[in-house]
Scaffold this active site. Structure first.
Site, mmCIF file in Angstrom:
data_model
loop_
_atom_site.group_PDB
_atom_site.id
_atom_site.type_symbol
_atom_site.label_atom_id
_atom_site.label_comp_id
_atom_site.label_asym_id
_atom_site.label_seq_id
_atom_site.Cartn_x
_atom_site.Cartn_y
_atom_site.Cartn_z
ATOM 1 N N SER A 47 0.002 -17.151 17.936
ATOM 2 C CA SER A 47 -0.891 -17.914 18.736
ATOM 3 C C SER A 47 -1.865 -18.379 17.949
ATOM 4 C CB SER A 47 -0.864 -17.164 20.003
ATOM 5 O OG SER A 47 -1.935 -16.198 19.703
ATOM 6 N N HIS A 161 3.831 -13.493 22.300
ATOM 7 C CA HIS A 161 3.964 -12.166 21.810
ATOM 8 C C HIS A 161 5.237 -11.421 22.232
ATOM 9 C CE1 HIS A 161 -0.312 -12.007 19.926
ATOM 10 N NE2 HIS A 161 0.700 -12.917 19.232
ATOM 11 N N GLU A 170 -2.277 -10.616 26.322
ATOM 12 C CA GLU A 170 -2.793 -9.221 25.863
ATOM 13 C C GLU A 170 -3.274 -8.549 27.047
ATOM 14 O OE1 GLU A 170 -4.853 -9.179 22.281
ATOM 15 O OE2 GLU A 170 -3.659 -10.852 21.480
ATOM 16 N N GLU A 211 2.819 -6.679 19.009
ATOM 17 C CA GLU A 211 1.767 -5.959 18.901
ATOM 18 C C GLU A 211 1.955 -4.519 19.080
ATOM 19 O OE1 GLU A 211 -1.895 -7.964 20.107
ATOM 20 O OE2 GLU A 211 -1.650 -9.460 18.435
ATOM 21 N N ASP A 249 -6.867 -10.616 27.036
ATOM 22 C CA ASP A 249 -6.536 -11.954 26.198
ATOM 23 C C ASP A 249 -5.403 -12.824 26.939
ATOM 24 O OD1 ASP A 249 -6.485 -14.026 24.441
ATOM 25 O OD2 ASP A 249 -5.812 -12.837 22.726
ATOM 26 N N GLU A 291 -10.767 -12.795 26.866
ATOM 27 C CA GLU A 291 -10.835 -13.580 25.599
ATOM 28 C C GLU A 291 -9.924 -14.959 25.799
ATOM 29 O OE1 GLU A 291 -9.303 -11.170 22.341
ATOM 30 O OE2 GLU A 291 -8.487 -13.053 21.370
ATOM 31 N N ASP A 318 -11.620 -16.888 20.897
ATOM 32 C CA ASP A 318 -10.853 -16.600 19.499
ATOM 33 C C ASP A 318 -10.485 -18.119 19.162
ATOM 34 O OD1 ASP A 318 -8.816 -15.963 17.883
ATOM 35 O OD2 ASP A 318 -7.453 -14.861 19.307
ATOM 36 N N LYS A 343 -11.595 -12.704 12.926
ATOM 37 C CA LYS A 343 -10.319 -12.601 12.067
ATOM 38 C C LYS A 343 -10.643 -13.189 10.770
ATOM 39 C CE LYS A 343 -7.015 -13.140 16.234
ATOM 40 N NZ LYS A 343 -6.471 -13.943 16.941
ATOM 41 N N HIS A 371 -7.052 -7.685 14.340
ATOM 42 C CA HIS A 371 -5.811 -8.026 13.557
ATOM 43 C C HIS A 371 -5.183 -9.164 13.887
ATOM 44 C CE1 HIS A 371 -3.078 -6.710 17.153
ATOM 45 N NE2 HIS A 371 -4.155 -7.199 17.520
ATOM 46 N N LYS A 394 -9.992 -4.704 18.108
ATOM 47 C CA LYS A 394 -8.520 -4.937 18.685
ATOM 48 C C LYS A 394 -7.470 -4.820 17.623
ATOM 49 C CE LYS A 394 -7.535 -9.509 19.671
ATOM 50 N NZ LYS A 394 -6.866 -10.402 20.564
HETATM 51 P P1 PGA Z 1 -2.224 -14.278 17.157
HETATM 52 O O1 PGA Z 1 -2.628 -13.288 18.322
HETATM 53 O O2 PGA Z 1 -2.322 -13.278 15.820
HETATM 54 O O3 PGA Z 1 -0.630 -14.227 17.220
HETATM 55 O O4 PGA Z 1 -3.019 -15.323 17.063
HETATM 56 C C1 PGA Z 1 -3.779 -12.599 18.443
HETATM 57 C C2 PGA Z 1 -4.921 -13.122 19.439
HETATM 58 O O5 PGA Z 1 -4.635 -14.274 19.894
HETATM 59 O O6 PGA Z 1 -5.996 -12.485 19.489
HETATM 60 ZN ZN ZN Z 2 -6.569 -14.031 21.140
#
Ligand code: PGA
Ligand code: ZN
Length: 425
Positions: A47, A161, A170, A211, A249, A291, A318, A343, A371, A394
């Site tokens: 995503s 996911h 999430e 995940e 999230d 998030e 994010d 990230k 991650h 996370k």
């Molecule tokens: P992604 O998801 O690594 O698939 O982008 C993680 C997130 O959205 O925090």
């Molecule tokens: Zn996110």
């Protein structure tokens, strides 16, 4: 111990390895003058935000187009020629040279998947050259006090996911008051096992999302939240924002219909409606963090949410910020959030990741290190969260090798440094 020591790389090479989804990603090995070999691997999101640094994929017949032979060649060719050609005084200097070599925004020519692995291997090289552990070297670069983070375990998966009908991506549990990293990991795993039993009994399956969280056939976020409360209590722990808290999230890009309209579990909501939906959840469940509650291209939604909820729950950006210092500063000026997701592969290099953390700190915003949904056994983010002292990580479920590699690295650091404080910053 963390004084600046120059770095000399005698050889740099890459190869494709499989990530946790079974697709190739870039692994880089840097060989130093003393024979030390520092290895790093790039993660991959599903995503992804519109403004993220750009992976180079082959788009050929291999792996459904997701091969990384071109990115590997870029490392073995022009990046290796650059990196091995001189002595580097700092990670900032090396990362800036990678940016200049690429010459395109977002590393779209060399590939952010190539560049981030090179930059992380180089960071490990600088720490090795300085005789420092990676987390201590990071703390030295950032001028921060080290801290063991509250882990946010993603135990129920939806959105991009999972294949269930859950629009939120999430559902995480965070043992805020665990006292030590080791105990936090234990609490997370106990709740995960209790949740497995409940999910198996009610839905006849304990299938997993990307995940490592469970992905039962549910669509109502409230049903997911009730499952978490049941599991926390069944494991003998106490739900609460200061005890075992919940973090969400939603990853709202995934259920944004456009023009500030969202669809959750079949219900259509505008910015005010979605804000009210979150307010209702926060009032009924011990949620400490939300998030990407709104889509990256819906500034009115972010402003509406901030006006109603800032100060009542941590609001994290994010996809909104993509670890970009300029976007973080812009978000701070608008007051959209009080926290930033970090990230490294979203922005491309370690030094830009440091700049993002500095930008958040200067704006008084918290950070949560993260991650990606596609991961490897690389544990850089565990050292990053300890060294930066931001107090929140996370890394998915407390299960599956690529997820627990990070949590196990945290408990290793704790054993080596028992005086480090645990908890939110
Ligand atoms: P992604 O998801 O690594 O698939 O982008 C993680 C997130 O959205 O925090
Ligand atoms: Zn996110």
């Amino acid at each position: 111990m963390t004084a600046r020591t120059p770095l000399e790389v005698t050889a740099l090479r890459a190869r494709g390895i499989l990530d946790s989804r079974g697709y190739p990603t870039v692994e880089v090995t840097a060989v130093l003058g003393d024979g030390a070999r520092l290895v790093a691997a790039a993660p991959a999101g599903a995503s992804t935000g519109e403004h993220e640094a750009v992976e180079v994929r082959d788009h050929g017949p291999e792996y459904g187009g997701r091969g990384v032979r071109r990115a590997v060649r870029n490392v073995d060719g022009e990046i290796a020629a650059l990196v091995t050609g001189r002595v580097w005084e700092s990670i900032d200097e090396l990362d800036a040279a990678l940016g200049a070599l690429g010459g395109t925004p977002g590393y779209s020519r060399l590939g952010a998947n190539a560049v981030v692995a090179v930059s992380i291997a180089a960071a490990r090289g600088f720490a090795h050259a300085a005789g420092a552990e990676l987390h201590a070297w990071i703390a030295g670069r950032l001028g921060t006090a080290e801290r063991l983070p509250v882990p946010h375990f993603n135990v129920l998966n939806g959105g991009a996911h999972a294949v269930n009908g859950l629009d939120f991506q999430e559902f995480m549990i965070a043992p805020v008051d665990a006292g030590t990293e080791e105990h936090a990991v234990q609490v997370g795993a106990e709740v995960y096992h209790a949740l497995a039993a409940v999910v198996r009994e009610r839905y006849g399956t304990a299938g997993l999302g990307d995940e490592g969280g469970f992905a039962p056939p549910i669509s109502d976020p409230r049903v997911a939240l009730d499952l978490l409360l049941t599991a926390i209590e069944a494991a003998g722990h106490t739900p609460g924002v200061d005890r075992v808290a919940i973090a969400l999230d939603p990853a709202a890009n995934g259920f944004h219909l456009g023009s500030g309209r969202y669809r959750i579990d079949g219900r259509e909501l505008d910015d005010e409606g979605l804000t009210g939906y979150y307010r209702d959840l926060i009032e009924h469940y011990p949620i400490r963090s939300v998030e990407d509650g709104f889509a990256e291209d819906d500034p009115h939604g972010w402003a509406t949410q901030a006006a109603a909820l800032l100060g009542r729950v941590q609001l994290v950006g994010d996809d909104l910020y993509v670890t970009d210092p300029a976007r973080i500063r812009d978000g701070a000026a608008h007051g959209y959030t009080d926290a930033v997701l970090i990230k490294p592969n979203q922005i491309g290099t370690v030094s830009q990741t440091f700049d993002a953390i500095r930008a958040a700190r200067e704006a008084g915003m918290a950070c949560m290190v993260s991650h990606r949904s596609g991961e490897t056994a690389d544990t850089f983010i565990a050292d990053l969260v300890v060294g930066s002292g931001v107090g929140q990580l996370k890394s998915g479920a407390p299960a599956r090798g690529e997820r627990v590699a990070k949590y196990n690295r945290l408990t290793e650091i704790e054993i080596d440094h028992p005086a480090l404080p645990y908890g939110l910053a």
